[in-house]
Scaffold this motif. Structure first.
Motif, short mmCIF file in Angstrom:
data_model
loop_
_atom_site.label_atom_id
_atom_site.label_comp_id
_atom_site.label_asym_id
_atom_site.label_seq_id
_atom_site.Cartn_x
_atom_site.Cartn_y
_atom_site.Cartn_z
N PHE A 51 0.86 -1.18 0.00
CA PHE A 51 0.00 0.00 0.00
C PHE A 51 0.89 1.22 0.00
O PHE A 51 1.60 1.49 0.98
CB PHE A 51 -0.92 -0.01 1.23
N PHE A 52 0.90 1.95 -1.11
CA PHE A 52 1.73 3.14 -1.21
C PHE A 52 1.00 4.35 -0.63
O PHE A 52 -0.15 4.59 -0.96
CB PHE A 52 2.08 3.45 -2.68
N THR A 53 1.69 5.09 0.20
CA THR A 53 1.13 6.36 0.66
C THR A 53 1.80 7.48 -0.13
O THR A 53 3.02 7.50 -0.29
CB THR A 53 1.39 6.59 2.16
N TRP A 55 -5.77 -3.31 4.94
CA TRP A 55 -5.02 -3.31 3.68
C TRP A 55 -3.53 -2.99 3.84
O TRP A 55 -2.79 -3.02 2.88
CB TRP A 55 -5.62 -2.29 2.72
N SER A 56 -3.10 -2.66 5.07
CA SER A 56 -1.73 -2.20 5.22
C SER A 56 -0.83 -3.19 5.95
O SER A 56 0.38 -3.00 6.01
CB SER A 56 -1.70 -0.83 5.91
N GLU A 57 -1.39 -4.24 6.48
CA GLU A 57 -0.55 -5.30 7.03
C GLU A 57 -1.33 -6.60 7.12
O GLU A 57 -2.56 -6.60 7.02
CB GLU A 57 -0.02 -4.91 8.42
N GLY A 58 -0.63 -7.69 7.33
CA GLY A 58 -1.28 -8.99 7.39
C GLY A 58 -1.34 -9.63 6.01
O GLY A 58 -0.90 -9.05 5.02
N PRO A 59 -1.88 -10.84 5.96
CA PRO A 59 -1.94 -11.55 4.68
C PRO A 59 -2.89 -10.85 3.72
O PRO A 59 -3.91 -10.30 4.13
CB PRO A 59 -2.50 -12.93 5.06
N SER A 60 -2.53 -10.87 2.47
CA SER A 60 -3.41 -10.26 1.48
C SER A 60 -4.69 -11.09 1.34
O SER A 60 -4.73 -12.25 1.72
CB SER A 60 -2.70 -10.17 0.13
N ARG A 104 1.95 -4.67 2.99
CA ARG A 104 2.81 -3.78 3.75
C ARG A 104 2.56 -2.35 3.28
O ARG A 104 1.96 -2.12 2.23
CB ARG A 104 4.28 -4.16 3.59
N GLN A 105 2.99 -1.39 4.05
CA GLN A 105 2.77 0.01 3.71
C GLN A 105 4.10 0.71 3.51
O GLN A 105 5.03 0.52 4.31
CB GLN A 105 1.96 0.69 4.82
N ASN A 126 -6.80 -6.34 -4.05
CA ASN A 126 -6.75 -6.81 -2.66
C ASN A 126 -7.17 -5.73 -1.68
O ASN A 126 -7.82 -6.00 -0.67
CB ASN A 126 -5.34 -7.30 -2.33
N GLN A 127 -6.79 -4.51 -1.99
CA GLN A 127 -7.05 -3.41 -1.08
C GLN A 127 -8.55 -3.16 -0.89
O GLN A 127 -9.04 -3.03 0.23
CB GLN A 127 -6.36 -2.17 -1.66
#
Ligand SMILES: [Ca+2]
Ligand SMILES: [Ca+2]
Ligand SMILES: [Ca+2]
Ligand SMILES: [Ca+2]
Ligand SMILES: [Ca+2]
Ligand SMILES: [Ca+2]
Lengths: 273, 273, 273, 273, 273, 273
Positions: free
Chosen positions: E218-220, E235-240, E248-249, F185-186
């Motif tokens: 996840f891009f910020t 959406w920013s951590e954990g299994p997809s 990941r973020q 996924n998001q």
């Protein structure tokens, strides 16, 4: 009120019909840079004109001339399509994929919908759209819309000129390009006549009401602030073009805070979360 | 590449929500004079830029600023719609036709489709159309397209300013109007920088190739030839604005003859007559 | 080629400006039943004409007349909008919701985009669309398209006539309705002149090539077969209108089998299931 | 209410898939002359019908049949696209420009968006547009709209017939052309049933209210008045087709005077000049 | 192939005609969330189906049902418009601006173009657009398009339900809302049946070919990096969700360099600068 | 508020310019599956967000990233067009029809309108349309719209990947495909976070108000009732996906009776029959 005669404004001659060029010419008929647009734009500006009568008159004259340009281009499309149907049939039917490929670059609706005639659409078959007709009720804004239309129109015509070796087509385009030269000058002439106080448009809105801290500032949104020479030009320092301010350059920065909307309205059925 | 933060460029405040004004604001978001158009127009011009890098940079900066303007206006629409759903329900349900009339002037899709949010469409609910995004590959033509967009954009914003007494909305519009002032100046500054040889656009097409008898002639199509003063102005005599010719005025006359198309192609199935 | 003079074809008078009626009039300008459509349709048919010259001539005459009708209606829109801006401002600003409702039924873009002028769009602000311009390359098909355009056009004009008590507007519409009467007759006159063998259109396609078992059959898709009188009429028995067959009625029944497409192409990335 | 079964109304067979012909067939699906248009047009006319029930019934039957025609054509598109993806990939990738040219004449969205399926758009990929669906609330006007749709539809189908040598496609088109023959006759049959007093449409508007001096006059706008034989025909003399007047021909002349609009409204911010 | 009978799928009753509600109902007919869209979408998906026959069958059944929904809504529009013409005429003609305002919130084309019937357009009179019909050739993508269409469709229907007190209309909407409930479940049921390996769509493209460093990041783009809790969620951590990666973020950062286009092509006539 | 820098998010390299691939890439810019759509969709959803702030933040981040994707693709179009103008001129001018065919598969407006730049339109030149931007005011409906957009977007990108052998283009697409994987996924992650009670959407409308007899029934409209196994699947029996009902299958049958509209209104001028 409007009249016609049977002749074309200028000769339209095609030495060697080319249905692919017919497709390209459609951009000059029904595209955003094309003649239907300028025709309706100048005529609507004339009909809506509430200023000095001479502008209405001038717009009527040039708007009427543009109908004759649509007519010339429609004739050019027809002449470029002559004989193309039989050829296309043979191509479609041929089993050789290389031969069938010849259909590429033609507008199939020139046959299917128009029977080898011109259409009110652009070079991709996208129909003319009335939203392009700008008549704002502000003469200076309209003149800029007209300069823009003639500038992109002349660019289009010169590109068409490059894409054909047909001497008839080059001759016709040479005429239309010359008219675009005149018309670019014509709309700029009105702006010159309106004089130096024209800007900013509309000049009837008191500039005292506009925010005085940002009306002559070039904001940079670039987060790389290290190179102060980037994006520098006539617009970043010196007197403004309208003579009413001084250009300066500043990094854009938010002063509006985080927006804070109310909760969803119950009756719009947002999601319960 | 692009970035954001959570704040608005300038404060958006609505003292008294007004769903009818929300509808009007849509013109400044998704209309042809609106912010989505200028945003995409400046960005595409930047991305397509093949000239000096400073123009690409400048266009990127201003195109990016326009995203922030869409954001401000979308926020203004949302705030103007707050509370309007419940009121509307009561109006629709009321038996008194006068009361039910209150729905007039609102965009029904603000409730039905957007749940009291902003949309990518104009004040009549007509969607934004990508054909309005002009990036011609010719810098001067593009600058004129930008002047036109900002001129009609500022006209629109001043009209919106007149149509509200909400001090928050007037303050926001005062900011946007000021930015339009700057941007009009900015595109004109590029044209000034390009210098006096800019016209006619494109200046890379040799004018020798254009028809020399009509390129500085104002044609009148008016069949009432008796009054030579009609439609006279800066455009009908004197040096042309581009300095490359002399204006003159002439009655338009056809020199193209009657067009002579071939018979219909058998395989297009014209009518047997 | 085209010409104009400064006068209107017929007088346009508005006794009492009514911005709501201005909105309705837009349908007759930029709507599918409107004057831009018939104007461009007749002119493109003329320019694309490959048949006897008299049809081209006739189409040019009537197409040119239609430009004058757009002009009259645009003028009517302008006159109906006079004075409406100040009123609207007061309405928008008023705190009384009943008063603010007065904006209902007006086109906001008449102020915002056109500054109290006419636009190239319909009564809902949807822009004119070039796809409506029919020029098929088949004279009989075109004449039917013209009859249809004038029929729906006259229906529209009579409805506008009913919706106003302004004697000036009724007088103008009385003129336009009369012209629609003539034009309906005109296109039908061409069809009469073409004679009884016109149908089916196109009459140059040999009917031997069409499927002989279904070309004069009225298929019923109604699954309630019990009532044989439903949907009976001139079209279900007796000689066909073109005199080349006999109408009959039959329940529709499939004879095409279940379609059998190949599996998805690997490279289009259908889903693995 | 509506039902279906799994079979096609008529067999759809493609001997040799041809993605270029698939593109052409799209005109008969989503083009203005196509089956989605007539399907929705007949169904909306049925659903909106306020006249004798038999017309509603008839329209429902034929509108329902047209859904089956869309289905047949969509199937034909799918079958013509079979195998085209792999070929196209090879063509795109090939370094030889002649080979890569083979993509010409194909609709790229048949692969990119539809995965080798049919779409709701025309032969140029322009989407179907609901504005084409005419249901006017006037039966005679609607029938003329239907005749026009079937006339241009049959013209389209015969052109498609000419452009293929695939015997399966010719067979399918032979069926659709035959149905168009029937449907042209069908709508004309309703007009015959309505009888001779149908015109002018609408016949419920008292003709006394229309301007009596121009309702049967063919106006010529041609400024070359010397040749009185131009544009003469059935429409310029003799009884009018509706039997209610007498055709005559007259040069068009303005009787409307020069329009005189008020000055611009201050609050619309016209330009100070 | 398709069939019909004369009855509606469900009763359509209007206790008190309301032309403003007729306008709102148009969104459910010709709007992007409406029944024409789902009808054509499901039918095109069926006709283009190259997978297991049961999906084609299911899509045909539901696509056909949707025609009956268009029919119900068109009937509801007609019933809501009954009697509105005379009222409107009086309103338009009345001199009292308050009374004339009653036209607000009505669609003028319901009278002008449709004679008190339904149209193929949305609540703002914008025509149905074929681009909304999604049939991608990928079953999972299509099912998501269908879930989306039914989700926004049900949201629309519940909002319409809130905006009327007419018990007939509430009853009809109660039926349509229930059908939307079923259809949302139906498309999700297909996705469940397709199983856990459905994602990412399309699952036939080897994920090895996609960039492995950014496919679960996840891009910020927020330049305020100080608050790491912003925009954090499932959406920013954990299994997809697809079980094939780990969220990941990361702050977005450019790795593409500054684009470097070639100079303008001489023959496109860029500006000499 | 928004910012930029001069670099691309990811490298855009074209080994061998290919104007036909430039045309295909336009679908990923201005097509319904393209980046302008997702960019505006996510941003409007953010700006209209009335729920927890974290969703607004997330949407802003991803909407902003999509601008960078448009930028990458516009750059790719420009690079693929380099040098194509001169080649095209030669092709157009060549007398050999086989050679002139090479224009097939290119977008003529890439030269005529954009001077070898990218445009805001799709692979057929159809302009981007704002109606595709879905922001419903319901978070779950919006998330489904986003899943759908990314699913059709990834399908499009994988097809583009198959249609080129240019390693630079494959590398760029490999990045964009990976981002689509993440974004699918998001949006699904948000739906998972919303939890099992999300359906049916909107979950704030009391299901007691919906018709209880049809809300979990799969209706078959197939008139061939003999084969009960057709169209059976997860959707025809067992618990519904939302866990709130039980699927069942039933033949559709009308319960609405024959609609009975009033006679035409006199003032709409239906036909006297
Ligand atoms: Ca011109
Ligand atoms: Ca701005
Ligand atoms: Ca007329
Ligand atoms: Ca048919
Ligand atoms: Ca439904
Ligand atoms: Ca993307």
């Amino acid at each position: 009120m409007f009249y016609h005669d049977r002749e074309l404004q200028y000769k339209v001659r095609v030495d060697k019909p080319n249905p692919q060029f017919a497709k390209l010419l459609q951009q000059a008929i029904g595209g955003i840079e094309g003649e239907i647009r300028v025709c309706l734009q100048f005529l609507f500006q004339a009909w809506n004109s509430r200023g000095p009568m001479k502008y209405r008159d001038m717009l009527l004259n040039t708007g009427t001339e543009e109908i004759s340009h649509i007519e010339m281009l429609a004739t050019a499309v027809c002449l470029n399509l002559e004989g193309s149907s039989s050829v296309l049939k043979d191509e479609m039917a041929a089993s050789n994929p290389m031969i069938s490929a010849v259909m590429g670059g033609k507008d199939p609706r020139h046959i299917l919908s128009a029977g080898l005639g011109a259409m009110a659409s652009d070079a991709n078959g996208v129909p003319f759209n009335g939203s392009w007709v700008v008549s704002s009720g502000n003469l200076a804004a309209d003149m800029h819309a007209n300069v823009m239309a003639e500038a992109t129109g002349r660019v289009l015509a010169t590109r068409l000129y490059e894409m054909t070796d047909d001497s008839g087509m080059k001759d016709m385009l040479s005429f239309l390009i010359a008219r675009d030269t005149m018309h670019q000058n014509q709309w700029l002439a009105v702006l010159e006549e309106l004089g130096p106080g024209t800007h900013p448009i509309p000049n009837t809105f008191s500039q005292e009401k506009e925010n005085q801290t940002v009306n002559y500032t070039f904001f940079t949104t670039n987060i790389d602030r290290q190179d102060p020479t980037m994006a520098r030009g006539r617009w970043s320092e010196g007197p403004s073009i309208d003579g009413k301010g001084t250009f300066r350059q500043e990094p854009a920065a938010p002063i509006g805070g985080i927006p804070n909307l109310g909760p969803p309205d119950k009756e719009t059925h947002a999601q319960r979360e």
